[in-house]
Design a protein around this motif. Structure first.
Motif, PDB file in Angstrom:
ATOM      1  N   UNK A   1      -8.650   4.153  -2.668  1.00 57.72           N
ATOM      2  CA  UNK A   1      -9.759   4.208  -1.741  1.00 57.72           C
ATOM      3  C   UNK A   1      -9.391   5.175  -0.620  1.00 57.72           C
ATOM      4  N   UNK A   2     -10.273   5.338   0.347  1.00 49.55           N
ATOM      5  CA  UNK A   2      -9.984   6.260   1.446  1.00 49.55           C
ATOM      6  C   UNK A   2      -9.143   5.602   2.538  1.00 49.55           C
ATOM      7  N   UNK A   3      -8.922   4.292   2.429  1.00 50.52           N
ATOM      8  CA  UNK A   3      -8.103   3.579   3.404  1.00 50.52           C
ATOM      9  C   UNK A   3      -7.429   2.399   2.719  1.00 50.52           C
ATOM     10  N   UNK A   4      -6.240   2.069   3.181  1.00 52.11           N
ATOM     11  CA  UNK A   4      -5.582   0.846   2.721  1.00 52.11           C
ATOM     12  C   UNK A   4      -5.050   0.044   3.906  1.00 52.11           C
TER      13      UNK A   4
ATOM     14  N   UNK B   1       0.819  -1.197   0.000  1.00 51.58           N
ATOM     15  CA  UNK B   1       0.000   0.000   0.000  1.00 51.58           C
ATOM     16  C   UNK B   1       0.852   1.246   0.000  1.00 51.58           C
ATOM     17  N   UNK B   2       0.233   2.349  -0.397  1.00 54.20           N
ATOM     18  CA  UNK B   2       0.915   3.639  -0.430  1.00 54.20           C
ATOM     19  C   UNK B   2      -0.055   4.679   0.110  1.00 54.20           C
ATOM     20  N   UNK B   3       0.299   5.294   1.214  1.00 56.00           N
ATOM     21  CA  UNK B   3      -0.594   6.298   1.799  1.00 56.00           C
ATOM     22  C   UNK B   3       0.081   7.648   1.989  1.00 56.00           C
ATOM     23  N   UNK B   4       1.105   7.917   1.199  1.00 58.13           N
ATOM     24  CA  UNK B   4       1.807   9.193   1.314  1.00 58.13           C
ATOM     25  C   UNK B   4       0.951  10.369   0.847  1.00 58.13           C
ATOM     26  N   UNK B   5      -0.066  10.096   0.035  1.00 53.96           N
ATOM     27  CA  UNK B   5      -0.936  11.166  -0.439  1.00 53.96           C
ATOM     28  C   UNK B   5      -1.967  11.588   0.595  1.00 53.96           C
TER      29      UNK B   5
END
Length: 153
Positions: free
Chosen positions: A76-79, A43-47
């Protein structure tokens, strides 16, 4: 002034610490028995911004390590929800009707359901030990960028 004092005390150690003189780590060779043998997921949540709520855009994706083909990517809004990530993986399996021999994952909280599903499905296939079907490691090692060999046999 600090640099001058450090140079007087130990010039060799100071030279070794300089980033322009550091030796880069040698890249190793990566071999794979072929396409769809190992799939890497992460997953990538840096954004997402500060505290994951400023700009909630999370990405989770899967690539084939042999061909480097992006097999799927979901936004999506969560990973970090294990059921959601497990659903993404199950949707991919249902759509393509293909399952890899191994999954390469990091030890995140979101990978448990997906790893259990993969091990169960590989056990039903009956060709490998289900404990060997999931490979855990740091996400930085999921894909080798240089010196890539793909052997087919």
């Amino acid at each position: 002034l600090v640099h001058a004092v450090m140079y007087n005390v130990d010039p060799d150690a100071l030279e070794q610490r300089a980033p322009q003189f550091k030796k880069k780590k040698e890249k190793g060779h990566f071999t794979s028995p072929g396409p769809n043998f190992v799939h890497s997921l992460d997953g990538h949540d840096k954004l997402m911004g500060y505290q994951n709520c400023t700009f909630p855009i999370a990405i989770y994706g899967c690539i084939d390590t042999c061909s480097r083909k992006v097999l799927w990517a979901k936004v999506w809004i969560s990973n970090s929800d294990p059921k959601l990530v497990g659903r993404f993986y199950l949707e991919y399996l249902f759509k393509t009707r293909k399952i890899s021999s191994r999954l390469r994952l990091d030890k995140g909280t979101e990978t448990g359901v997906m790893a259990a599903m993969h091990a169960f499905l590989r056990q039903q296939h009956g060709d490998t030990d289900p404990l060997e079907t999931v490979i855990y490691g740091p996400s930085t090692s999921n894909q080798v960028r240089v010196y890539f060999d793909c052997e087919f046999f």
